[in-house]
Design a protein around this motif. Structure first.
Motif, PDB file in Angstrom:
ATOM      1  N   ASN A   1      -7.487   7.102  -4.701  1.00  0.00           N
ATOM      2  CA  ASN A   1      -8.327   7.346  -4.323  1.00  0.00           C
ATOM      3  C   ASN A   1      -8.154   6.210  -3.014  1.00  0.00           C
ATOM      4  O   ASN A   1      -7.418   5.341  -2.696  1.00  0.00           O
ATOM      5  N   GLY A   2      -8.503   6.557  -1.519  1.00  0.00           N
ATOM      6  CA  GLY A   2      -8.596   5.603  -0.714  1.00  0.00           C
ATOM      7  C   GLY A   2      -7.675   6.196  -0.258  1.00  0.00           C
ATOM      8  O   GLY A   2      -7.233   5.167   1.306  1.00  0.00           O
TER       9      GLY A   2
ATOM     10  N   ARG B   1     -15.687   5.222  -9.259  1.00  0.00           N
ATOM     11  CA  ARG B   1     -15.077   6.572  -8.802  1.00  0.00           C
ATOM     12  C   ARG B   1     -15.329   7.224  -7.604  1.00  0.00           C
ATOM     13  O   ARG B   1     -15.574   7.765  -6.982  1.00  0.00           O
ATOM     14  N   GLY B   2     -13.590   7.007  -6.258  1.00  0.00           N
ATOM     15  CA  GLY B   2     -13.863   7.913  -5.658  1.00  0.00           C
ATOM     16  C   GLY B   2     -15.005   7.661  -3.919  1.00  0.00           C
ATOM     17  O   GLY B   2     -15.241   8.037  -3.500  1.00  0.00           O
ATOM     18  N   ILE B   3     -15.448   6.497  -4.438  1.00  0.00           N
ATOM     19  CA  ILE B   3     -16.886   5.824  -3.368  1.00  0.00           C
ATOM     20  C   ILE B   3     -16.136   5.329  -2.479  1.00  0.00           C
ATOM     21  O   ILE B   3     -15.528   4.175  -2.618  1.00  0.00           O
ATOM     22  N   ASP B   4     -16.331   5.864  -0.997  1.00  0.00           N
ATOM     23  CA  ASP B   4     -15.823   5.673  -0.213  1.00  0.00           C
ATOM     24  C   ASP B   4     -16.550   4.266   0.990  1.00  0.00           C
ATOM     25  O   ASP B   4     -17.381   5.081   1.366  1.00  0.00           O
TER      26      ASP B   4
ATOM     27  N   GLY C   1      -9.778  -0.607  -6.069  1.00  0.00           N
ATOM     28  CA  GLY C   1      -9.522   0.244  -4.434  1.00  0.00           C
ATOM     29  C   GLY C   1     -10.414   0.247  -4.169  1.00  0.00           C
ATOM     30  O   GLY C   1     -10.645   1.555  -2.780  1.00  0.00           O
ATOM     31  N   ARG C   2     -11.568  -0.377  -4.326  1.00  0.00           N
ATOM     32  CA  ARG C   2     -12.732  -0.019  -3.237  1.00  0.00           C
ATOM     33  C   ARG C   2     -12.773  -0.489  -2.076  1.00  0.00           C
ATOM     34  O   ARG C   2     -13.283  -0.414  -1.565  1.00  0.00           O
TER      35      ARG C   2
ATOM     36  N   GLY D   1      -5.577   1.999   4.661  1.00  0.00           N
ATOM     37  CA  GLY D   1      -5.292   0.666   6.164  1.00  0.00           C
ATOM     38  C   GLY D   1      -6.157  -0.101   6.361  1.00  0.00           C
ATOM     39  O   GLY D   1      -6.328  -0.844   7.111  1.00  0.00           O
ATOM     40  N   HIS D   2      -7.129  -0.370   5.277  1.00  0.00           N
ATOM     41  CA  HIS D   2      -8.441  -1.900   5.609  1.00  0.00           C
ATOM     42  C   HIS D   2      -7.645  -2.563   4.759  1.00  0.00           C
ATOM     43  O   HIS D   2      -6.503  -2.480   3.743  1.00  0.00           O
ATOM     44  N   LEU D   3      -7.704  -3.764   5.124  1.00  0.00           N
ATOM     45  CA  LEU D   3      -7.088  -4.994   4.410  1.00  0.00           C
ATOM     46  C   LEU D   3      -8.384  -5.538   3.203  1.00  0.00           C
ATOM     47  O   LEU D   3     -10.157  -4.745   3.679  1.00  0.00           O
TER      48      LEU D   3
END
Length: 362
Positions: free
Chosen positions: A34-35, A287-290, A314-315, A320-322
């Protein structure tokens, strides 16, 4: 134009690998986290292959949860903004009648959860005989024992010459069996080698259960939170904690699986639009919520396994974001902490008195 307006400048690794292959018509088995830009990796070729002059469903995208269906269809709509492509989303928990009415109008791309799509296909309202591409996102979940039979029945409605794309972060045995039975010489993409937790600094704070709320209060006052998601291990605890956070004077939403679907949609939508800074959630939401603005994830309750940990943490730090992850660890959690570190090959450090903003704020 749609890609450009979404602010994509260059493809992420998964997009770079899967888009050209998908356009050739090959089946794909892609393993990516994800992400990493997975959604666009299948939405872009799907949109590219649709003929807007043909009034038929040409692409079916299956996802395991309602939230993910809404989010995926939103991405499709944005990418296809300048094309005359009709996208529809259909999931359980919403009015069947509305969906049936909507299917009498043109639909080129259908995003949905398996149960509802099958229901519509069985009724003969959702015609899939011209659907030349089926995408399964979070395929490991779609191939769980209770959902897999639905997916297989759905496939029987599609033409023989269909193209199947499978995307998943983990590939259990079921996925392998499904691949052997339904995919033709699939092109395999595996991008799981880079560490998932790149860009995310992880800390733990050793606390007693009764100190957790106090500890959270301290974190709120010390951290530079853009938006945060706080995870609990049960529905009950989600509601109790949200109440506590509100009493402490912080704005806070909560979301869990026992809520009404319409309510869940509203919370998700408002949080995503920045109406509130903190969201307390159960694992429904991992899961997968961006949500780009989330830079802090707090495990108020430490998860039991590494997969859940990975999906939760992983949320933040997406593509590429910190990000920053803080885990509240009780005496009982210490073995899990060690095991999850080993399994993910990552380091969760004790929390320092001062945290440098540069590591999680842009």
């Amino acid at each position: 134009m749609g890609i450009y307006e979404k602010g994509f400048e260059r493809p992420s690794p998964i997009q770079e690998e899967s888009i050209p292959i998908a356009l050739t018509g090959s089946d794909i088995l892609a393993r990516a986290k994800n992400g990493t830009g997975k959604t666009a990796a299948f939405c872009i070729p799907a949109i590219e292959k649709i003929d807007p002059n043909k009034n038929a469903i040409q692409v079916l995208i299956l996802v395991p949860t309602r939230e993910l269906a809404l989010q995926t269809s939103q991405v499709c709509k944005e990418l296809a903004k300048h094309l005359k492509i009709e996208t529809m989303v259909t999931t359980g928990g919403t009015s069947l009648k509305d969906d049936i009415m909507r299917l009498y109008q043109p639909v080129h791309l259908l995003v949905g959860t398996p149960g509802r799509v099958l229901d519509l296909a069985n009724k003969g309202v959702c015609k899939l005989k011209d659907c030349s591409m089926m995408v399964m996102d979070e395929a490991d979940k779609l191939l769980s024992p209770e959902i897999q039979p639905l997916v297989e029945r759905l496939l029987s409605f599609l033409p023989e010459s269909r193209q199947v794309l499978l995307f998943s972060a983990t590939f259990p045995v079921t996925v392998k069996q499904f691949k052997e039975k339904f995919l033709r010489k699939p092109y395999v993409i595996n991008l799981m080698d880079e560490l998932t937790l790149k860009g995310i600094t992880q800390y733990y704070a050793f606390v007693e259960e009764r100190q957790k709320v106090h500890c959270l209060n301290t974190l709120f006052s010390k951290l530079q939170i853009n938006q945060s998601i706080i995870f609990c291990n049960s529905v009950n605890r989600v509601e109790l904690l949200a109440k506590k956070i509100t009493e402490l004077g912080y704005s806070c939403f909560y979301i869990h699986a026992k809520m009404l679907q319409s309510h869940r949609n509203r919370v998700f939508h408002d949080f995503r639009n920045g109406a509130c800074r903190n969201l307390v959630s159960s694992d429904l939401f991992t899961r997968g919520i961006d949500i780009q603005a989330v830079n802090v994830v707090i495990n108020f309750d430490f998860p039991k396994n590494s997969e859940t940990y990975l999906h939760r943490v992983g949320r933040s730090g997406r593509f590429g974001h910190l990000g920053l992850a803080v885990n509240l660890i009780t005496y009982e959690d210490r073995f899990n902490l060690y095991r999850i570190e080993q399994e993910l090959g990552t380091e969760i450090k004790p929390i320092p008195p001062q945290i440098d903003q540069a590591i999680y704020c842009r």
